[in-house]
Motif scaffolding. Structure first.
Motif, PDB file in Angstrom:
ATOM      1  N   ALA A  44     -17.722 -66.094  25.352  1.00 36.11           N
ATOM      2  CA  ALA A  44     -16.534 -65.449  25.637  1.00 36.11           C
ATOM      3  C   ALA A  44     -16.147 -64.611  26.969  1.00 36.11           C
ATOM      4  CB  ALA A  44     -16.081 -64.820  24.020  1.00 36.11           C
ATOM      5  N   LEU A  45     -17.344 -63.914  27.160  1.00 37.17           N
ATOM      6  CA  LEU A  45     -16.884 -63.204  28.359  1.00 37.17           C
ATOM      7  C   LEU A  45     -16.974 -63.788  29.535  1.00 37.17           C
ATOM      8  CD1 LEU A  45     -17.000 -59.887  28.923  1.00 37.17           C
ATOM      9  CD2 LEU A  45     -19.794 -60.200  29.302  1.00 37.17           C
ATOM     10  N   ALA A  46     -17.466 -64.944  29.662  1.00 37.42           N
ATOM     11  CA  ALA A  46     -17.545 -65.920  30.953  1.00 37.42           C
ATOM     12  C   ALA A  46     -16.381 -66.878  30.862  1.00 37.42           C
ATOM     13  CB  ALA A  46     -18.975 -66.638  30.947  1.00 37.42           C
ATOM     14  N   HIS A  47     -15.380 -66.865  29.663  1.00 37.50           N
ATOM     15  CA  HIS A  47     -14.532 -67.960  29.746  1.00 37.50           C
ATOM     16  C   HIS A  47     -13.497 -67.685  30.557  1.00 37.50           C
ATOM     17  CE1 HIS A  47     -11.585 -70.530  27.759  1.00 37.50           C
ATOM     18  NE2 HIS A  47     -12.357 -70.818  26.784  1.00 37.50           N
ATOM     19  N   PRO A  48     -13.104 -69.131  31.475  1.00 42.26           N
ATOM     20  CA  PRO A  48     -12.349 -68.924  32.523  1.00 42.26           C
ATOM     21  C   PRO A  48     -10.794 -68.635  32.233  1.00 42.26           C
ATOM     22  CG  PRO A  48     -12.909 -71.078  32.282  1.00 42.26           C
ATOM     23  CD  PRO A  48     -13.694 -70.483  31.260  1.00 42.26           C
ATOM     24  N   ASP A  49     -10.434 -68.998  31.198  1.00 42.45           N
ATOM     25  CA  ASP A  49      -9.011 -68.631  30.681  1.00 42.45           C
ATOM     26  C   ASP A  49      -8.506 -67.258  30.852  1.00 42.45           C
ATOM     27  OD1 ASP A  49      -8.654 -71.522  30.240  1.00 42.45           O
ATOM     28  OD2 ASP A  49      -8.683 -71.166  28.076  1.00 42.45           O
ATOM     29  N   PRO A  50      -7.193 -66.927  31.529  1.00 42.61           N
ATOM     30  CA  PRO A  50      -6.920 -65.582  31.406  1.00 42.61           C
ATOM     31  C   PRO A  50      -6.724 -65.070  29.953  1.00 42.61           C
ATOM     32  CG  PRO A  50      -5.318 -67.300  32.142  1.00 42.61           C
ATOM     33  CD  PRO A  50      -6.151 -68.110  31.969  1.00 42.61           C
ATOM     34  N   LEU A  51      -6.891 -63.897  29.959  1.00 43.69           N
ATOM     35  CA  LEU A  51      -6.570 -63.109  28.633  1.00 43.69           C
ATOM     36  C   LEU A  51      -5.308 -62.595  28.351  1.00 43.69           C
ATOM     37  CD1 LEU A  51      -8.292 -61.710  26.249  1.00 43.69           C
ATOM     38  CD2 LEU A  51      -8.648 -59.682  27.793  1.00 43.69           C
ATOM     39  N   MET A  52      -4.700 -62.870  27.425  1.00 43.14           N
ATOM     40  CA  MET A  52      -3.283 -62.457  27.112  1.00 43.14           C
ATOM     41  C   MET A  52      -3.428 -60.801  26.513  1.00 43.14           C
ATOM     42  SD  MET A  52      -1.389 -65.456  25.323  1.00 43.14           S
ATOM     43  CE  MET A  52      -0.827 -66.731  25.962  1.00 43.14           C
ATOM     44  N   ARG A  53      -2.693 -60.145  27.282  1.00 42.74           N
ATOM     45  CA  ARG A  53      -2.645 -58.672  26.912  1.00 42.74           C
ATOM     46  C   ARG A  53      -1.185 -58.169  26.839  1.00 42.74           C
ATOM     47  NH1 ARG A  53      -7.165 -55.369  29.910  1.00 42.74           N
ATOM     48  NH2 ARG A  53      -8.943 -56.947  29.699  1.00 42.74           N
ATOM     49  N   PRO A  54      -0.812 -57.373  26.036  1.00 47.86           N
ATOM     50  CA  PRO A  54       0.575 -56.979  25.847  1.00 47.86           C
ATOM     51  C   PRO A  54       0.951 -56.179  27.263  1.00 47.86           C
ATOM     52  CG  PRO A  54      -0.584 -56.010  24.069  1.00 47.86           C
ATOM     53  CD  PRO A  54      -1.549 -56.681  24.911  1.00 47.86           C
ATOM     54  N   ARG A  55       2.425 -56.333  27.714  1.00 51.65           N
ATOM     55  CA  ARG A  55       2.802 -55.836  28.841  1.00 51.65           C
ATOM     56  C   ARG A  55       2.495 -54.268  28.984  1.00 51.65           C
ATOM     57  NH1 ARG A  55       7.104 -57.698  31.990  1.00 51.65           N
ATOM     58  NH2 ARG A  55       7.526 -59.381  30.587  1.00 51.65           N
ATOM     59  N   GLY A  56       2.089 -53.593  30.144  1.00 55.90           N
ATOM     60  CA  GLY A  56       1.644 -52.743  30.527  1.00 55.90           C
ATOM     61  C   GLY A  56       0.229 -52.230  30.067  1.00 55.90           C
ATOM     62  N   ARG A  57      -0.644 -53.059  29.419  1.00 51.39           N
ATOM     63  CA  ARG A  57      -1.815 -52.607  28.845  1.00 51.39           C
ATOM     64  C   ARG A  57      -3.098 -53.202  29.803  1.00 51.39           C
ATOM     65  NH1 ARG A  57      -2.298 -49.058  25.193  1.00 51.39           N
ATOM     66  NH2 ARG A  57      -4.184 -50.157  24.723  1.00 51.39           N
ATOM     67  N   VAL A  58      -2.581 -53.667  31.255  1.00 45.64           N
ATOM     68  CA  VAL A  58      -3.701 -54.245  31.867  1.00 45.64           C
ATOM     69  C   VAL A  58      -4.045 -53.023  33.005  1.00 45.64           C
ATOM     70  CG1 VAL A  58      -4.138 -55.832  33.866  1.00 45.64           C
ATOM     71  CG2 VAL A  58      -2.801 -56.532  31.736  1.00 45.64           C
ATOM     72  N   GLY A  67      -0.010 -61.147  35.666  1.00 48.71           N
ATOM     73  CA  GLY A  67       1.180 -62.015  35.775  1.00 48.71           C
ATOM     74  C   GLY A  67       2.065 -62.124  34.529  1.00 48.71           C
ATOM     75  N   SER A  68       3.245 -62.567  34.480  1.00 52.12           N
ATOM     76  CA  SER A  68       3.925 -62.629  33.353  1.00 52.12           C
ATOM     77  C   SER A  68       4.185 -63.745  32.905  1.00 52.12           C
ATOM     78  CB  SER A  68       5.218 -61.634  33.666  1.00 52.12           C
ATOM     79  OG  SER A  68       6.083 -61.564  32.272  1.00 52.12           O
ATOM     80  N   ALA A  69       4.216 -64.132  31.441  1.00 48.93           N
ATOM     81  CA  ALA A  69       4.627 -65.299  30.921  1.00 48.93           C
ATOM     82  C   ALA A  69       5.368 -65.032  29.730  1.00 48.93           C
ATOM     83  CB  ALA A  69       3.225 -66.194  30.954  1.00 48.93           C
ATOM     84  N   SER A  70       6.308 -65.830  29.451  1.00 48.00           N
ATOM     85  CA  SER A  70       6.819 -65.822  28.134  1.00 48.00           C
ATOM     86  C   SER A  70       6.327 -66.992  27.150  1.00 48.00           C
ATOM     87  CB  SER A  70       8.402 -66.392  28.276  1.00 48.00           C
ATOM     88  OG  SER A  70       8.964 -65.446  29.200  1.00 48.00           O
ATOM     89  N   VAL A  71       5.851 -66.396  26.104  1.00 43.55           N
ATOM     90  CA  VAL A  71       5.068 -67.060  25.062  1.00 43.55           C
ATOM     91  C   VAL A  71       5.755 -66.946  23.752  1.00 43.55           C
ATOM     92  CG1 VAL A  71       2.995 -67.312  24.077  1.00 43.55           C
ATOM     93  CG2 VAL A  71       3.123 -66.660  26.422  1.00 43.55           C
ATOM     94  N   THR A  72       6.195 -68.089  23.245  1.00 44.30           N
ATOM     95  CA  THR A  72       6.538 -68.330  21.797  1.00 44.30           C
ATOM     96  C   THR A  72       5.573 -67.992  20.951  1.00 44.30           C
ATOM     97  OG1 THR A  72       6.261 -70.445  21.691  1.00 44.30           O
ATOM     98  CG2 THR A  72       8.508 -69.923  22.598  1.00 44.30           C
ATOM     99  N   PRO A  73       5.790 -67.517  19.623  1.00 40.13           N
ATOM    100  CA  PRO A  73       4.998 -67.159  18.767  1.00 40.13           C
ATOM    101  C   PRO A  73       4.059 -68.499  18.299  1.00 40.13           C
ATOM    102  CG  PRO A  73       6.940 -66.253  18.032  1.00 40.13           C
ATOM    103  CD  PRO A  73       7.221 -66.869  19.124  1.00 40.13           C
ATOM    104  N   SER A  74       4.694 -69.984  18.237  1.00 43.77           N
ATOM    105  CA  SER A  74       3.942 -70.897  18.201  1.00 43.77           C
ATOM    106  C   SER A  74       2.933 -71.472  19.001  1.00 43.77           C
ATOM    107  CB  SER A  74       4.995 -72.191  17.957  1.00 43.77           C
ATOM    108  OG  SER A  74       5.748 -72.544  18.978  1.00 43.77           O
ATOM    109  N   GLN A  75       3.261 -71.076  20.505  1.00 41.72           N
ATOM    110  CA  GLN A  75       2.519 -71.265  21.451  1.00 41.72           C
ATOM    111  C   GLN A  75       1.141 -70.315  21.490  1.00 41.72           C
ATOM    112  OE1 GLN A  75       5.456 -70.426  24.750  1.00 41.72           O
ATOM    113  NE2 GLN A  75       5.062 -72.661  25.366  1.00 41.72           N
TER     114      GLN A  75
END
Length: 119
Positions: A44-58, A67-75
């Motif tokens: 999990a630590l080495a996984h290449p996918d970006p980690l989603m975090r709430p805005r302002g928590r990086v 980066g910013s991305a709009s994500v729907t709940p289903s996505q």
């Protein structure tokens, strides 16, 4: 991740990170930690996918470019399931392999007249 032997000769796996402001985290996995947990953590630590975090928590860093991305709940749900499902399948496969292995030791017996729990 690093493998260490402490001054008392106790071994452990160690991982950690720290930003330029000194904020960070560490993880220590003891010799009693099952190896499949160490492996899952490292994967999990080495996984290449970006980690989603709430805005302002990086944390601010010259190396991290949020980066910013709009994500729907289903996505978000689909993304979580895409990561959870393989992990769950691997756990079930490992656990079922353990259950199908023949016993190498006899089960303990209750003493004469003692109560024995039934499953």
């Amino acid at each position: 991740m690093q493998y260490h032997r402490g001054g008392d000769r106790e071994a452990m796996w160690w991982a950690g990170a720290q930003d330029q402001q000194g904020n960070g985290w560490t993880a220590r996995l003891s010799p009693n930690t099952p190896m499949h947990v160490v492996q899952a953590f490292a994967t999990a630590l080495a996984h290449p996918d970006p980690l989603m975090r709430p805005r302002g928590r990086v944390p601010l860093s010259a190396r991290v470019r949020p980066g910013s991305a709009s994500v729907t709940p289903s996505q978000l749900s689909a993304w979580q399931q895409a990561r959870i499902t393989p992990a769950r399948a691997a756990t079930w496969a490992r656990d079922s392999a353990r259950r199908t292995r023949p016993r190498t030791t006899a089960r303990p017996h209750a003493p004469y007249g003692g109560v024995r729990a039934h499953r």
